[in-house]
Enzyme design. Structure first.
Site, mmCIF file in Angstrom:
data_model
loop_
_atom_site.group_PDB
_atom_site.id
_atom_site.type_symbol
_atom_site.label_atom_id
_atom_site.label_comp_id
_atom_site.label_asym_id
_atom_site.label_seq_id
_atom_site.Cartn_x
_atom_site.Cartn_y
_atom_site.Cartn_z
ATOM 1 N N GLY A 1 4.521 10.683 9.720
ATOM 2 C CA GLY A 1 3.624 11.739 9.584
ATOM 3 C C GLY A 1 2.687 12.009 8.325
ATOM 4 N N GLY B 1 -0.862 0.274 5.131
ATOM 5 C CA GLY B 1 -1.797 0.900 4.214
ATOM 6 C C GLY B 1 -1.205 -1.064 2.949
ATOM 7 N N GLN B 2 -2.344 -1.392 2.039
ATOM 8 C CA GLN B 2 -2.316 -1.151 0.815
ATOM 9 C C GLN B 2 -1.743 -0.580 -0.104
ATOM 10 O OE1 GLN B 2 -2.598 -4.881 -0.098
ATOM 11 N NE2 GLN B 2 -2.231 -3.946 -2.213
ATOM 12 N N LEU C 1 -0.203 12.419 9.038
ATOM 13 C CA LEU C 1 -1.147 11.964 8.806
ATOM 14 C C LEU C 1 -2.387 11.934 7.880
ATOM 15 C CD1 LEU C 1 -0.906 11.105 12.741
ATOM 16 C CD2 LEU C 1 -0.088 9.577 10.667
ATOM 17 N N HIS C 2 -3.621 11.254 7.431
ATOM 18 C CA HIS C 2 -4.322 11.220 6.728
ATOM 19 C C HIS C 2 -5.429 10.291 6.703
ATOM 20 C CE1 HIS C 2 -2.726 8.301 4.382
ATOM 21 N NE2 HIS C 2 -1.395 9.725 4.053
ATOM 22 N N GLY D 1 -6.087 7.616 5.091
ATOM 23 C CA GLY D 1 -5.633 6.225 5.140
ATOM 24 C C GLY D 1 -5.154 5.632 6.558
ATOM 25 N N HIS D 2 -3.868 6.903 7.558
ATOM 26 C CA HIS D 2 -3.209 6.550 8.283
ATOM 27 C C HIS D 2 -4.417 6.409 9.394
ATOM 28 C CE1 HIS D 2 -0.251 9.066 6.875
ATOM 29 N NE2 HIS D 2 0.162 8.051 6.801
#
Lengths: 281, 281
Positions: free
Chosen positions: B31, B147-148, B33-34, B36-37
């Site tokens: 959660g 995500g990397q 969330l930004h 990236g998400h």
């Protein structure tokens, strides 16, 4: 019956069966099939559209001093039995197929794997849960069939399947026994003729114990001590453990209450046999 | 969008989607969330019929001294963002739903989890692989998006999925960054204004390192030492680790060769930030 050796091939067959709406029953074994396995396969066949049998002597569940090398391997006889029992897919992977180079992942159930067989065989259940987890992901069965003879294994795998949210029903099926009561096991063939005769004491002592519980003796210590002297008197058996445990969590009990399992492991020469009985008090 | 809190309910929805032949994409998150998400969700939506987002601040991946208690939780804002990104199912389980009483099972990846973040955060990756394993069994996605930015986590989860034969494709998506280069992270909001300014040195030093590698400097020690002095000069950052590692196994390298990852973790006050860059030599 298809004999399949690669993960990729069986996954293709499974996907096809799934998309045709077939239900899948799964019996994982180490081969050297006997009437115990046969009873699992029959029930699996009655209850599912597709019967998958795996035969894999899993190196990760044997300790360095254990019988991995000499564990019986007889694929041709197993194949014949599997065909007769209407197995649809017999999955026989190599160790390299299951644990390719760079393999690093393990599934571990805590606490209940550190007692009894887990104490005598460190790392054993980690090997079992890891391979069963992998096989569940490969075979994606609706129902998994396990034998009651390996009671702790059945409880540990049930716990793992529930904890990790595998979409599978685990069914634990009654132990199949020889005429004199000895639980069927691929390891029975290690026994000498005289050890084989002595080994019948295991189930006899468990049945006596059940009678004693039914008659009102609920002290685990008293029950265990009776079994111990019965086995010791019968011959060369060396006791690894005898315990009264909670049937789900395998926590040792002092007082037999509710659904209890009496479990034992006994060495005859270099052969370690296990057995158990469920009692209600 | 369905907001689902119980394992049983989401399993029903998943089963329905599966039997309708829908492909399922899955983005697991904690959660807060930004962007990236958001980029993971967008790719997931482009590539799948059904988008599943999970929001679960997983207690098992936090150490006793870590930020589990203060980790940002903002379900309403997350829900709004998820709706906007066309999430079909938002799965928000409680800790009790994921780890009910009597829970005992863990998934562990060896070796590569004992270095870098695994060394600084003992037990962290065990918590990650356990919860992701559970979520894969619950959501049964065709594709998993990671995500990397959390490079070691992505490598460990990829290893686990392959080792345990999960039928899922793992896709690792590029790190999304703020205008000044700082990698997006829910933990960035812990930073004070001055720490936030200083933190841009992380990606700058990684880009410089990449230039140095491209220019022919292949000594890990020299590259690391340059990053170290760059960060130290920039302000209050305290270095946890800086390493050049094999991009798949996370084995530290002395010489940069082939596809290599430069990874770092740096403390700003009580906030620990991580970042990484891939270089080819």
């Amino acid at each position: 019956m298809r004999v399949v050796r690669s993960v990729r091939s069986i996954q293709q067959l499974i996907r096809k069966a799934k998309s045709a709406g077939k239900t899948i029953g799964f019996v994982p074994t180490m081969g050297a099939l006997h009437d115990g396995h046969r009873s699992l396969l029959r029930r699996c066949h009655r209850e599912n559209d597709l019967v998958v049998l795996s035969i894999f002597v899993n190196p990760k569940q044997f300790g360095p001093e254990e019988d991995f090398g000499k564990y019986p391997r007889r694929e041709q006889a197993d194949k014949k039995l599997a065909k007769k029992e209407k197995v649809d897919i017999m999955f026989v992977p190599t160790a390299e197929e299951m644990y390719p180079e760079g393999y690093l992942t393990y599934i571990e159930v805590e606490r209940m794997t550190h007692v009894l067989c887990g104490k005598s065989r460190p790392g054993h259940f980690r090997g079992v849960t890891t391979v069963v987890g992998k096989l569940l992901n490969i075979v994606m069965p609706d129902v998994l069939y396990l034998g009651q003879k390996d009671a702790q294994q059945a409880a540990v795998v049930t716990r793992m399947a529930r904890d990790l949210n595998f979409s599978v029903i685990v069914k634990i099926c009654p132990t199949v026994r020889e005429a004199d009561g000895l639980a069927m096991s691929s390891r029975n063939e290690y026994l000498t003729v005289s050890q084989r005769k002595e080994a019948k004491v295991l189930y006899r002592s468990l049945r006596e114990a059940r009678q004693n519980v039914t008659a009102g003796n609920h002290s685990a210590m008293a029950i265990i001590s009776k079994i111990r002297s019965r086995i010791t008197r019968a011959g060369s058996g060396r006791i690894d453990y005898i315990e009264c445990v909670d049937a789900d969590t395998f926590t040792p009990l002092k007082r037999i209450q509710g659904k209890t399992m009496i479990v034992l492991a006994v060495w005859f020469g270099k052969t370690r046999l296990i057995d158990n009985i469920i009692v209600h008090a």
